[in-house]
Design a protein around this motif. Structure first.
Motif, PDB file in Angstrom:
ATOM      1  N   GLU A 237       0.982  -1.508   0.139  1.00  0.00           N
ATOM      2  CA  GLU A 237       0.093   0.155   0.014  1.00  0.00           C
ATOM      3  C   GLU A 237       0.947   1.200   0.043  1.00  0.00           C
ATOM      4  O   GLU A 237       0.471   2.280  -0.660  1.00  0.00           O
TER       5      GLU A 237
ATOM      6  N   SER B 131      -6.052   1.518  -8.430  1.00  0.00           N
ATOM      7  CA  SER B 131      -7.092   1.110  -7.536  1.00  0.00           C
ATOM      8  C   SER B 131      -7.728  -0.504  -7.998  1.00  0.00           C
ATOM      9  O   SER B 131      -8.020  -0.785  -7.059  1.00  0.00           O
ATOM     10  N   ASN B 132      -7.538  -0.804  -9.056  1.00  0.00           N
ATOM     11  CA  ASN B 132      -8.021  -2.392  -9.605  1.00  0.00           C
ATOM     12  C   ASN B 132      -6.874  -3.115  -8.725  1.00  0.00           C
ATOM     13  O   ASN B 132      -7.199  -4.224  -8.323  1.00  0.00           O
TER      14      ASN B 132
ATOM     15  N   LYS C  30      -5.293  -2.745  -5.988  1.00  0.00           N
ATOM     16  CA  LYS C  30      -5.599  -2.488  -4.695  1.00  0.00           C
ATOM     17  C   LYS C  30      -6.732  -3.681  -4.314  1.00  0.00           C
ATOM     18  O   LYS C  30      -6.652  -4.119  -3.088  1.00  0.00           O
ATOM     19  N   LYS C  31      -7.762  -3.803  -4.999  1.00  0.00           N
ATOM     20  CA  LYS C  31      -8.774  -4.711  -4.864  1.00  0.00           C
ATOM     21  C   LYS C  31      -8.111  -6.172  -4.651  1.00  0.00           C
ATOM     22  O   LYS C  31      -8.576  -6.725  -4.245  1.00  0.00           O
ATOM     23  N   SER C  32      -7.200  -6.538  -5.913  1.00  0.00           N
ATOM     24  CA  SER C  32      -6.474  -7.764  -5.882  1.00  0.00           C
ATOM     25  C   SER C  32      -5.616  -7.994  -4.609  1.00  0.00           C
ATOM     26  O   SER C  32      -5.704  -9.158  -3.745  1.00  0.00           O
TER      27      SER C  32
ATOM     28  N   GLN D 282      -6.313  -6.510  -1.460  1.00  0.00           N
ATOM     29  CA  GLN D 282      -7.229  -6.892  -0.372  1.00  0.00           C
ATOM     30  C   GLN D 282      -7.837  -8.256  -0.470  1.00  0.00           C
ATOM     31  O   GLN D 282      -7.911  -8.796   0.581  1.00  0.00           O
ATOM     32  N   HIS D 283      -7.979  -8.716  -1.483  1.00  0.00           N
ATOM     33  CA  HIS D 283      -8.193 -10.114  -1.741  1.00  0.00           C
ATOM     34  C   HIS D 283      -7.309 -10.925  -1.209  1.00  0.00           C
ATOM     35  O   HIS D 283      -7.509 -11.854  -0.334  1.00  0.00           O
TER      36      HIS D 283
END
Length: 452
Positions: free
Chosen positions: A88, A130-131, A133-135, A137-138
């Motif tokens: 991050e 942004s995309n 960061k979603k991965s 978080q997963h």
């Protein structure tokens, strides 16, 4: 001759295939192999456990391996979670380039069209981040945390039930080993002499457990002695040891168009053959263990798992992470939904923007304005040309950007540091000399203009 110098010979491939199926073969695991499971992708862990299931009756670990696993498990889990915070932070560094470094260029005032393109670039990069960061978080949610139920330990408990070696018989056994270890380390006798520096680390040089005092620098030697004692059993004829310790007190390496790992050190093989009655000894890293398990047992193992297992995962100190390590770990967690090639392309486009020393530029223009017969229109043309002259060390900057493109750890602080260093060098130059160079360049172009 082979029987006399057996320690210098590795196991032949066809023999190794048979050892996987031999009932008198044991598969012995080092602590780092078990701890690395917490850093692997879910698929890699599943493939590893599938191999263990296929050789279930042949599994065994020394007591010291089990002890070190229990002691270090929570710190490894904690540090693996820290990786996601570091990812991050590195993504934020990319975004701060636009809020800090690009704003200093004053592109909106000086080059409005270029400013518009820069804004588009920023939006595209932010969308990709942004995309991504979603991965992240997963995968963060897939990793265990210190207070969650540890399914990895549950599986290891099942696989190694009744398959752990005996505890050291008493403190005297350990004390004698420490004395012997001190002599071995002086003579560079493997394994463990590369760990002698642990004795100088005040943080964790020793520990107590179950009434016994342990010195960490002798950990490898303790497990090695416990392994040799197991190899003395009549039921054991072949030992396959799996370790992710890549140091040269376990492996024989040679430089030949790069560092090549040949196999276990001859001293290790000679000692275990001498001290026990086994017929064969072999060593694997986890990635090699998965690869050979796939071929010798016909177990389905993903190529991504083999690649994942070849990446260092154990993190003792998160503060010691390098950008390269962050990149390797981030790559192991990325999902296919992120267009990393697009992100790299965008970053390469950012590479084309160069730093310009505005203060120096204004100083040149102010001095040039004092020239009586100056052609103002020509001056503006020259000024625009001058604005494209790099005052930054472009080769070093490009090299840095290329390395940044290969990771997701774009270090804007490093760019600022390089830029400020360049400014300090420029200030050391005499103003007169700098102006003279500019003036010569201007007069040369002015003469060419008049000839035309």
């Amino acid at each position: 001759m082979k029987n006399v110098f057996k320690g210098y010979y590795n196991i032949e491939k066809n023999v190794l295939e048979q050892l996987w199926k031999d009932d008198k073969t044991i598969f012995v695991f080092d602590t780092n192999v078990l701890l690395n499971l917490y850093g692997y992708a879910k698929q890699t862990r599943e493939d590893f456990f599938n191999i263990l299931d296929a050789v279930n009756e042949k599994l065994w670990i020394p007591y010291h391996v089990g002890l070190e696993y229990q002691r270090r498990r929570l710190s490894i889990i904690r540090n693996e979670k820290v990786v996601f915070n570091d990812i991050e932070a590195n993504l934020e560094k990319i975004q701060k380039v636009f809020k800090g470094d690009f704003e200093k260029l004053a592109l909106k005032r000086r080059f409005p069209k270029l400013f518009e393109n820069t804004e588009k670039l920023e939006k595209e990069i932010n969308k990709s981040i942004s995309n991504y960061k979603k991965s992240v978080q997963h995968w963060d949610s897939e990793q265990p945390c210190v207070r969650s139920h540890d399914s990895i330990r549950d599986k290891l408990n099942v696989f190694f039930d009744q398959k752990v070696g005996e505890r050291p018989e008493n403190q005297q056994w350990l004390d004698d080993l420490y004395k012997d270890g001190a002599e071995r380390y002086k003579k560079k006798i493997p394994p463990g002499f590369k760990d002698s520096g642990k004795a100088n680390n005040d943080d964790d040089t020793h520990f107590f457990n179950d009434g016994l005092y342990y010195e960490r620098q002798y950990g490898d030697l303790i497990l090695w002695r416990q392994l040799i004692n197991k190899a003395k059993s009549e039921s054991v004829e072949n030992v396959i040891f799996i370790t992710d310790d890549a140091k040269e007190d376990w492996w024989y390496k040679i430089s030949s168009n790069g560092k090549k790992t040949i196999g276990p050190l001859s001293e290790l093989q000679s000692e275990i053959y001498r001290e026990s009655n086994i017929k064969n000894f072999h060593m694997y890293s986890t990635s090699m263990f998965l690869e050979d398990g796939k071929s010798n047992l016909a177990v389905d193992v993903s190529e991504s798992s083999i690649e994942d297992a070849s990446t260092p995962h154990i993190i003792e100190s998160p503060a010691g992470l390098t950008p390269k390590q962050i990149s390797a770990i981030a790559d192991s967690y990325r999902s296919q939904s992120i267009d990393t090639e697009k992100l790299r392309e965008l970053t390469e486009r950012a590479n084309k923007f160069s730093y310009f020393d505005n203060e120096k530029y204004r100083e040149f223009i102010e001095r040039a304005s004092k020239i009586s017969n100056i052609d103002n229109e020509r001056l503006r043309e020259i000024a625009e040309t001058a604005s494209r002259i790099n005052t930054f060390d472009n080769e070093k900057y490009k090299d840095f950007i290329e390395r940044a493109n290969k990771s997701l750890s774009f270090d804007s602080e490093r760019i600022r540091e390089m830029y400020e260093s360049q400014k300090r060098i420029q200030k050391q130059a005499e103003d007169y000399e700098a102006f003279t160079k500019f003036n010569k360049w201007y007069l040369k172009n002015k003469d060419k203009d008049e000839e035309n």
